[in-house]
Design a protein around this motif. Sequence first.
Motif, mmCIF file in Angstrom:
data_model
loop_
_atom_site.group_PDB
_atom_site.id
_atom_site.type_symbol
_atom_site.label_atom_id
_atom_site.label_comp_id
_atom_site.label_asym_id
_atom_site.label_seq_id
_atom_site.Cartn_x
_atom_site.Cartn_y
_atom_site.Cartn_z
ATOM 1 N N ASN A 500 20.995 -15.238 -22.231
ATOM 2 C CA ASN A 500 21.502 -15.890 -23.410
ATOM 3 C C ASN A 500 20.511 -16.643 -24.291
ATOM 4 O OD1 ASN A 500 24.141 -15.132 -23.296
ATOM 5 N ND2 ASN A 500 24.626 -16.559 -21.852
ATOM 6 N N THR A 501 19.422 -17.153 -23.667
ATOM 7 C CA THR A 501 18.283 -18.142 -23.958
ATOM 8 C C THR A 501 17.297 -16.777 -24.905
ATOM 9 O OG1 THR A 501 17.987 -19.375 -22.118
ATOM 10 C CG2 THR A 501 16.177 -19.384 -23.515
ATOM 11 N N VAL A 502 17.381 -15.587 -24.397
ATOM 12 C CA VAL A 502 16.784 -14.651 -25.201
ATOM 13 C C VAL A 502 17.319 -14.405 -26.492
ATOM 14 C CG1 VAL A 502 15.867 -11.994 -24.954
ATOM 15 C CG2 VAL A 502 15.294 -13.547 -23.184
ATOM 16 N N ALA A 503 18.727 -14.154 -26.176
ATOM 17 C CA ALA A 503 19.436 -13.744 -27.399
ATOM 18 C C ALA A 503 19.152 -14.830 -28.404
ATOM 19 C CB ALA A 503 20.793 -13.602 -26.893
ATOM 20 N N THR A 504 19.382 -16.062 -27.883
ATOM 21 C CA THR A 504 19.337 -17.306 -28.943
ATOM 22 C C THR A 504 18.083 -17.129 -29.841
ATOM 23 O OG1 THR A 504 20.730 -18.539 -27.514
ATOM 24 C CG2 THR A 504 19.811 -19.825 -29.149
ATOM 25 N N VAL A 539 16.125 -5.623 -20.549
ATOM 26 C CA VAL A 539 16.616 -5.940 -19.262
ATOM 27 C C VAL A 539 15.700 -7.128 -18.774
ATOM 28 C CG1 VAL A 539 16.746 -4.889 -17.051
ATOM 29 C CG2 VAL A 539 16.758 -3.277 -19.032
ATOM 30 N N VAL A 540 16.566 -8.013 -18.218
ATOM 31 C CA VAL A 540 15.818 -9.234 -17.591
ATOM 32 C C VAL A 540 16.564 -9.367 -16.255
ATOM 33 C CG1 VAL A 540 15.489 -10.153 -20.158
ATOM 34 C CG2 VAL A 540 18.000 -10.722 -18.820
ATOM 35 N N ALA A 545 12.499 -13.728 -16.216
ATOM 36 C CA ALA A 545 12.839 -14.886 -16.301
ATOM 37 C C ALA A 545 11.772 -15.830 -16.046
ATOM 38 C CB ALA A 545 14.148 -15.565 -15.641
ATOM 39 N N ALA A 546 11.224 -15.649 -14.832
ATOM 40 C CA ALA A 546 9.727 -16.570 -14.535
ATOM 41 C C ALA A 546 8.785 -16.513 -15.483
ATOM 42 C CB ALA A 546 9.138 -16.173 -13.074
ATOM 43 N N ALA A 547 8.428 -15.502 -16.259
ATOM 44 C CA ALA A 547 7.319 -15.276 -16.945
ATOM 45 C C ALA A 547 7.779 -15.235 -18.424
ATOM 46 C CB ALA A 547 6.702 -13.730 -16.758
ATOM 47 N N GLY A 548 9.027 -15.761 -18.675
ATOM 48 C CA GLY A 548 9.422 -15.495 -20.301
ATOM 49 C C GLY A 548 9.351 -14.290 -21.002
ATOM 50 N N ASN A 549 9.462 -13.105 -20.144
ATOM 51 C CA ASN A 549 9.566 -11.694 -20.604
ATOM 52 C C ASN A 549 10.779 -11.341 -20.901
ATOM 53 O OD1 ASN A 549 6.596 -11.740 -20.504
ATOM 54 N ND2 ASN A 549 6.363 -10.422 -18.593
ATOM 55 N N VAL A 550 10.870 -10.025 -21.611
ATOM 56 C CA VAL A 550 11.813 -8.861 -21.610
ATOM 57 C C VAL A 550 11.276 -7.467 -21.279
ATOM 58 C CG1 VAL A 550 13.303 -10.146 -23.116
ATOM 59 C CG2 VAL A 550 11.336 -8.920 -23.945
ATOM 60 N N SER A 551 11.876 -7.132 -20.584
ATOM 61 C CA SER A 551 11.700 -5.549 -20.259
ATOM 62 C C SER A 551 12.265 -4.472 -21.259
ATOM 63 C CB SER A 551 11.829 -5.001 -18.646
ATOM 64 O OG SER A 551 11.227 -5.822 -17.659
ATOM 65 N N VAL A 552 11.571 -3.966 -22.025
ATOM 66 C CA VAL A 552 12.094 -3.250 -23.312
ATOM 67 C C VAL A 552 12.040 -1.840 -23.331
ATOM 68 C CG1 VAL A 552 11.687 -2.897 -25.819
ATOM 69 C CG2 VAL A 552 10.485 -5.206 -24.661
ATOM 70 N N MET A 563 7.192 -7.443 -21.856
ATOM 71 C CA MET A 563 6.497 -8.120 -22.697
ATOM 72 C C MET A 563 6.864 -9.530 -22.778
ATOM 73 S SD MET A 563 7.265 -6.148 -26.162
ATOM 74 C CE MET A 563 7.323 -4.463 -25.495
ATOM 75 N N PRO A 564 6.143 -10.537 -23.407
ATOM 76 C CA PRO A 564 6.752 -12.034 -23.872
ATOM 77 C C PRO A 564 7.702 -11.670 -24.869
ATOM 78 C CG PRO A 564 4.458 -11.981 -23.719
ATOM 79 C CD PRO A 564 4.715 -10.548 -23.485
ATOM 80 N N THR A 565 8.611 -12.446 -24.830
ATOM 81 C CA THR A 565 9.785 -12.219 -25.632
ATOM 82 C C THR A 565 9.039 -12.498 -27.135
ATOM 83 O OG1 THR A 565 11.304 -13.577 -24.383
ATOM 84 C CG2 THR A 565 11.998 -13.421 -26.449
ATOM 85 N N GLY A 566 8.182 -13.261 -27.450
ATOM 86 C CA GLY A 566 7.486 -13.467 -28.630
ATOM 87 C C GLY A 566 7.166 -12.083 -28.991
ATOM 88 N N ASP A 567 6.283 -11.311 -28.238
ATOM 89 C CA ASP A 567 5.653 -10.118 -28.562
ATOM 90 C C ASP A 567 6.913 -9.033 -29.338
ATOM 91 O OD1 ASP A 567 3.426 -11.295 -27.828
ATOM 92 O OD2 ASP A 567 2.718 -9.727 -26.438
ATOM 93 N N PHE A 568 7.886 -9.252 -28.229
ATOM 94 C CA PHE A 568 8.843 -8.352 -28.680
ATOM 95 C C PHE A 568 9.432 -8.600 -30.020
ATOM 96 C CE2 PHE A 568 13.613 -7.248 -29.233
ATOM 97 C CZ PHE A 568 13.522 -5.911 -29.349
ATOM 98 N N ILE A 569 9.870 -9.847 -30.349
ATOM 99 C CA ILE A 569 9.902 -10.453 -31.685
ATOM 100 C C ILE A 569 9.060 -9.910 -32.865
ATOM 101 C CG2 ILE A 569 10.260 -12.313 -33.292
ATOM 102 C CD1 ILE A 569 11.568 -14.025 -30.819
ATOM 103 N N GLN A 570 7.847 -9.736 -32.663
ATOM 104 C CA GLN A 570 6.825 -9.302 -33.494
ATOM 105 C C GLN A 570 6.969 -7.788 -33.473
ATOM 106 O OE1 GLN A 570 5.281 -11.646 -35.151
ATOM 107 N NE2 GLN A 570 4.708 -9.938 -36.305
ATOM 108 N N LEU A 571 7.429 -7.186 -32.442
ATOM 109 C CA LEU A 571 7.507 -5.841 -32.512
ATOM 110 C C LEU A 571 8.595 -5.341 -33.609
ATOM 111 C CD1 LEU A 571 7.433 -3.519 -29.324
ATOM 112 C CD2 LEU A 571 9.560 -3.317 -31.085
ATOM 113 N N ILE A 572 9.830 -6.022 -33.114
ATOM 114 C CA ILE A 572 11.023 -5.799 -34.173
ATOM 115 C C ILE A 572 10.857 -6.041 -35.632
ATOM 116 C CG2 ILE A 572 12.217 -7.686 -33.285
ATOM 117 C CD1 ILE A 572 14.757 -5.930 -33.143
ATOM 118 N N LYS A 573 10.224 -7.334 -35.537
ATOM 119 C CA LYS A 573 9.834 -7.576 -37.075
ATOM 120 C C LYS A 573 9.126 -6.766 -37.805
ATOM 121 C CE LYS A 573 9.998 -12.575 -37.274
ATOM 122 N NZ LYS A 573 9.173 -14.029 -37.142
#
Length: 578
Positions: A500-504, A539-540, A545-552, A563-573
């Motif tokens: 939910n945190t990642v989704a937010t 997939v999380v 969760a420990a590293a603040g990552n998402v498995s894409v 990758m860090p959630t921030g990197d994924f955000i950049q990728l999709i942006k």
Amino acid sequence: MDKADQLYKMRHTASHVLAQAVLELFPEAKLAIGPPIDDGFYYDFDLPRSLTPEDLEQIEKRMRRIVKEDLPLVRSEKPRDDARTFVDEKAQPYKVELIDDLPEGETISFYTQGSFTDLCRGPHVESTGKIGAFKLDKVAGAYWRGDEKRQQLQRIYGILYPTQGEVDAYYERLEEAKKRDHRVLGKQLGLFMNSPIIGPGLPLWLPKGATIRRVLERYITDLELDSGYQHVYTPVLAKPELYKISGHWEHYRESMFPVMQIDSEEFVLRPMNCPHHIQIYANDQHSYRDLPVRIAELATQYRYEKSGELSGLSRVRAMCLNDAHIFCTPEQVKAEIKKVVEMVQAAYRKLGITDYSYRLSLHDAKNTEKYVSKPGLWERAENQLREVFADLELPYYEAPGEAAFYGPKIDIQLRNVLGKEETVSTIQVDWHLPEQFKLEYIGEDGQVHQPVMIHRGVISTMERMVSYLIELYAGAFPVWLAPVQAIVLPITDRHTDYANTVATQLKAEGFRVEVDSASERVGKKVAAAESMKIPYMLVVGDRDAAAGNVSVRRRGQQDLGAMPTGDFIQLIKNETAQ
Ligand code: TSB
Ligand code: ZN
């Protein structure tokens, strides 16, 4: 298909073989017409009972026997009276009607194979043995002359190609196409629905379909704002008088819903928005300095389309058109049309549409019912469009009889997944409506002049465009259009909070995200997300969760790793910025 084509002749001859076979099995059959069509042929029959699949098998068997007999096709001509008597004696009333409708002086020809003779212009292959490989496909209802008030007939369709390999390939293509069919995918992906209690041709957009539509609407509205359009809202009803002035009443009434009476006044649902936008133009005085005035609206309109022609979202009775009417001086017409062509090209680039053709849709001088007739109007407008094509060096083909009743069109033609050609975008020059409504502007010379109108739809109707895009992408939309762009998949219930945190975080960046918090194995969740064609699965688990990552995971089995959630955000942006 050209008449001189061998394939045309094969298909045409096959329809005669079909008619012969049906007559042999049902001697009381009345024959209507049987032309070659894309992929094969058909023939319409008036029969004493409904055909069953077993009948179709028997008919096909009989056809194969006629093919084996290799009967030559022999042409003959008859004077009108003899021709009429001949078909009348054979108790073929539809053929009698066809002969009666042939213009005086026309040669009346017949083709005979063995004991069977049919009224026909030809051409045909030399003998029934030369029709290639075929298969009877299906039976459908059809009306004599396409008129619902007349006799209902049974239409037998056949598929025909020169070789069996090509017939097989056709059926394979069809299977593939069925998977892409927007009506099938629309249901499977929850994009739109129909309700019998609402009625045919009146689709309902479900939240996911509505999301795609909203993204398209925002895109095109912004593009129009950047291009000097002004957006308005106008009502879907008007008094019939409006359409009497415009000419819709005379030339377009068959496509209109009937009049409704309220108090002592009459109203009709609008089939087009032009007369409404004209009222807005006429509300102000205009000088040449204000022109072009470009009035745009995502406008709902209603058309009576025959029930047999309705199809999913691509042909409907209630539709929202990305409409605009440009009011300009005669000198500005060509430049304005070019701008619209460029807008269409830009929109198609954005939408990923690459396979399209330009059709110059012209009037048909003989059809005065369908087209307004004013001296010089058609020549002037049609030549302006030809000049635009020449200036832009665009390839195009001409289609007489496809113009709007008020003027010629540049239509942009796309093919749906079943190979059917459809008009999507359209750009139309109109010298008629400005005259009917006595529109004016004050010219540089201080005199009153009449503006010219350009009608245009870039996205076309939201319905038709979305039906096309569903099929183009087989439901796997590019990220910017996808109703759900990413779905977060917690491995166990323990990871739901982190999901939910990642989704937010993603939602805060404006992305459309869901969390699948069902208590299912993650493999199952991935499969579900794949079947909904969601572009990204995140997939999380504990380590993420420990590293603040998402498995894409990218749609279609591509694992992009953690990758860090921030990197994924950049990728999709980056991906949606294109
Ligand atoms: C462009 N008056 C113009 C308008 O200003 C007009 O209505 N033109 S139109 O009749 O050609 O329609 C515009 C587009 O609407 C067509 O090119 C086609 O793509 C789409 N359209 C027409 N009929 C239907 C329908 N029944 N269902 C879905 N889309 C349709
Ligand atoms: Zn219009």
